[in-house]
Design a protein around this motif. Sequence first.
Motif, short mmCIF file in Angstrom:
data_model
loop_
_atom_site.label_atom_id
_atom_site.label_comp_id
_atom_site.label_asym_id
_atom_site.label_seq_id
_atom_site.Cartn_x
_atom_site.Cartn_y
_atom_site.Cartn_z
N ASP A 156 0.82 -1.21 0.00
CA ASP A 156 0.00 0.00 0.00
C ASP A 156 0.86 1.27 0.00
O ASP A 156 0.60 2.22 -0.73
CB ASP A 156 -0.93 0.02 1.22
CG ASP A 156 -2.20 -0.79 0.98
OD1 ASP A 156 -2.38 -1.27 -0.16
OD2 ASP A 156 -2.99 -0.95 1.92
N THR A 186 -6.14 3.69 -7.66
CA THR A 186 -6.77 2.48 -7.11
C THR A 186 -7.03 1.42 -8.18
O THR A 186 -6.80 0.23 -7.95
CB THR A 186 -8.09 2.85 -6.42
OG1 THR A 186 -7.83 3.79 -5.38
CG2 THR A 186 -8.75 1.61 -5.82
N SER A 231 -5.46 -2.35 -8.09
CA SER A 231 -6.32 -3.55 -8.07
C SER A 231 -5.94 -4.52 -9.18
O SER A 231 -5.89 -5.73 -8.97
CB SER A 231 -7.79 -3.14 -8.21
OG SER A 231 -8.18 -2.32 -7.12
#
Length: 285
Positions: free
Chosen positions: A203, A213, A217
């Motif tokens: 992260d 994001t 992903s």
Amino acid sequence: MASGIASKAQEVAKEDYDKARVLLNDAARSGSYVYPIKGIFYLISHPELWKPLRSKLIPYLSLYSSVLGSLFFFTYLPQLAIMAFVNGPLAVVTTALLILNESATITGIISKNYLLQEAILDTFDGTLMARNNAEIVAEGRELKAGGDSIQRLGKALKRPFKRFSVNEVIRYVMYLPLNFIPVVGTLAFIFLRGLSRGDAVHDRYFQLKGWPTSRKSKWLKDHKGPYTAFGTVATLLEMIPVASVVFSFTNTVGAALWAADIEAKETEMAGSTAPELREAAKKAE
């Protein structure tokens, strides 16, 4: 009818087997499972990285011992009675493992959200600094001119670590009944915890690189095997009583070492990683 069901079951089993084989192959090629171990030796050989750990050692041990002692005192016998029905004589061991996992999870949620957050952040960034990645760290915090890799860390400008996650607790409770299955169930439980843990390993790195994001992903989905392998080994280490706090930090060091190797294109995963990260960062600007 029965032959049709059997055929479908074989098809599903083959599909799951193929997925698992690809997952394991990706993990083996990346060598990600070694990084939690590398983190141990790197922390030992770099005393400046001990500072965040030393500052939180006593508070963490106090919290962990309280949680572990309470769980063994209040829940060991009730859980042993339940586990004995499905695990037989092995229930003595599997119940202890279950409580170790429970205490590690509870302590981990509390400490990483409140007690250790700053120290873990400093450890990750400090490791990147020690690996000559100051320009990356500078994207997320102020840096000072002199001192070692920890002393140079200034005010954090970005904080990626999440606070309390309801989903994490729900997921843990959902997986908990797996421990009723002798041996295999406990191993599956640890694996699933590792699967969840792996998603958060980088992260901070992704944030420092300005990764959106959607890109994060996709990357995690494409490299599920390596991150699951890292998360599983890290979970096993943090289940060790008392020493779990140390492994929380060595796992953080290992994650940072892995990020540094990805950036330097020194892992099997890294062939296109660093360029993709840079491209993602440009799009995010």
